[in-house]
Motif scaffolding. Sequence first.
Motif, PDB file in Angstrom:
ATOM      1  N   ARG A   1      -9.020 -32.233 -25.712  1.00  0.00           N
ATOM      2  CA  ARG A   1      -8.407 -32.528 -24.522  1.00  0.00           C
ATOM      3  C   ARG A   1      -7.719 -33.623 -24.888  1.00  0.00           C
ATOM      4  NH1 ARG A   1     -12.510 -30.907 -20.795  1.00  0.00           N
ATOM      5  NH2 ARG A   1     -11.949 -28.750 -20.376  1.00  0.00           N
ATOM      6  N   LYS A   2      -8.186 -34.749 -25.856  1.00  0.00           N
ATOM      7  CA  LYS A   2      -7.469 -36.172 -25.655  1.00  0.00           C
ATOM      8  C   LYS A   2      -6.310 -35.786 -26.807  1.00  0.00           C
ATOM      9  CE  LYS A   2      -9.893 -39.069 -23.525  1.00  0.00           C
ATOM     10  NZ  LYS A   2      -9.184 -39.991 -22.570  1.00  0.00           N
TER      11      LYS A   2
ATOM     12  N   GLN B   1      -3.417 -44.240 -28.527  1.00  0.00           N
ATOM     13  CA  GLN B   1      -4.209 -43.176 -28.571  1.00  0.00           C
ATOM     14  C   GLN B   1      -4.656 -42.861 -29.809  1.00  0.00           C
ATOM     15  OE1 GLN B   1      -7.103 -41.977 -27.555  1.00  0.00           O
ATOM     16  NE2 GLN B   1      -6.381 -41.391 -25.494  1.00  0.00           N
TER      17      GLN B   1
ATOM     18  N   SER C   1      -4.054 -38.431 -22.836  1.00  0.00           N
ATOM     19  CA  SER C   1      -3.955 -37.495 -24.207  1.00  0.00           C
ATOM     20  C   SER C   1      -2.619 -37.748 -24.815  1.00  0.00           C
ATOM     21  CB  SER C   1      -4.311 -36.116 -23.616  1.00  0.00           C
ATOM     22  OG  SER C   1      -3.583 -35.502 -22.955  1.00  0.00           O
TER      23      SER C   1
END
Lengths: 276, 421
Positions: B174-175, A152, A170
């Motif tokens: 938010r990520k 991510q 997240s």
Amino acid sequence: MHPVFLWCALAFYGVAMVWVLPSAARGRPTLTSIALSALTLGLALNGAALMMAALRLHRLPVIDVQSALSFFAFNVTLAFFLAYHRYHVTWLGVLILPFVFAMTLIAALNPSRPLVSTTLRGGWLIVHSSAMILGYTGLFLTFVAAVMYLMQEGELKSKHPRFFYNRLPSLEVSDRLYDRSLVFGLICLSVGILTGCVWASRAWQGTWELDPKILATLFTWFIYLILCSTRFSGAWRGRRSAYVAILGFVAVMVTFLGVSFLSSQHGFFPTISRMH
Amino acid sequence: MNFILAGINHRTAPVEVRERMNISEARLASALSDLTSREGIEEGLILSTCNRVEVIANAEPAADAEPLIRRFLADYHHCNLAPYENHLYWHRQESVVEHLFRVASSLDSMILGEPQILGQVKQASAIARETGALGGELNEVVSHALAVGRRVRRETAVGSAAISVAYAAVELARKIFGSLEDKTVFVLGAGKMSELAARHLASSGARSILVTNRTYERARELAEAFQGEAIRFDQIFHVLDKADIVISSTGSPHFLIHKEQVERALATRKNRPIFFVDVAVPRDIDPTVNDLDNAFVYDIDDLGQVVDANKKQREREAAWAEEIVRQETQKMMRRLASREVAPTIVAIEKRLNVIREKEMERFRGRLGALAPAELDAVDGLTRSILNKILHGPITELKSAAGHAERGTIIQTIRKIFGVTE
């Protein structure tokens, strides 16, 4: 350990592993009922196999290769369920279930051997083995969290959100999973090492401290100790600590599987009768 | 079932036409009673939003519905429809169902996946139900359209990715941070874009907002609007380490925040991440800050890229949504059609059973005294013959459901078995 149960558990784990893919590929927050029920059945059968072995041995079956690995697989699957219900990340399944499948496969391929050594029956040993395996479970989750974090983070840094941006959790969620599993894993590992030392000092003669597996375990423990202290002091966070967690887990795997072939005392992998 | 739909929307008609054809919510009830009071119309629904006006009706089976709708529109708007003819689109039967499902799923919206339309359909159907304009097959279709809309939102991401720059910033935050609840937002420079982004972040739960500007007065104004705290411009680097999200839009001609300052701030905050949103042109934040671990810098072009990627993502998801709509339409049509043939099946079964029972009664005497078991066997035998005979026609009827000439097929089978209305 009952091989039929283990093979059935393996089959269900395999089904679950495949059925996680569509949900994960489409970035759904929930698994299909097929994947969930296959996983539940696999876990139940895995547990049943362990239970039968426990009844036969009258103790937790954690001291031969088959039971140790299937106990590991059982714990990891259980941990997956907990993490899945807490964070709703289907991608955890993609990262965790192949590992569960591989562990169960190795366990099923290695027939259990009768225990010949009386020294292996101590209560300390049971605590030692199960604490080590629980610790490894925690550290495996840390590894998975680190991988998800790096994937991510890479998406976010690249500024071209692609496949993983929409599918992985997240950074914060990966971080939380990382922290919790790391603390859990390190505590279990410490308990495992301490009880192992107590048991070894009673059961073994000679310089058992120089056993390769013990040295490797201490080295692994040391990596995680550094990781834990740098992380919570805030010196290392993010990418750097994720890399170290991956390195740490490689060390765990080398310790758990690899060094066993070199170790004379911890020879439960090649053969248990070689011990005395 | 004789569905028809006439409509105009943002694709077929410019705003002048849409506003001319608009039916305001206040007048919706009277328009619906007008529509359904017309000869030949059983049910009606009117969907009127800023992007579309649609009149949907379920007419009597034999009625030619199109002229009825035309007359209604002309009467209602006191106009000649001829100039609007090119803007109108028409759907009939199955295609009405599919269209309604697509609309409720936001697949026909100007902004693909926008969430308001589902509420608008819900509101329109509630009003129609209250005025008694809905209550039969069309009511069922509309209720199911809402369910399809919800299913599409739940099972696809067609409405989830941010497609405006300000929302993209919130999504990225938010990520990184997960929940924004206890986060601090630092707004550098009071600009339109930064204000908008800060507003979105505040409504997403950001805890405290710090504002600075070259003129302190302006910072104070903005801080008041957000119930935040105004910071003097020369104090930026004293508070930088407190900020989780920095939104920058000053008019500074060169970089305001450099790598070293961010490095220091990160060290003070124990490497907890900082997310920089640089909407200023020329940029305020040195792009090399992005090379630092735990610092993320997005400038206006980067946000634009995220928006583009999200739009493409919505389009990809729309393909799944269309598939869901197709499935649900077919399911709905089968349900409606099987309802249409159900009375015929029941009537035929009933008639044949009456014949069977009469014949059984007639032959009772000739068969003599039968043991209960034998009686059961004869009863079972006649029933089974009946079912075997009925199997063919019933299958035929069921497969006729949804068929264009089903009326003729139903009539023929009714005639053969001697069941008439």
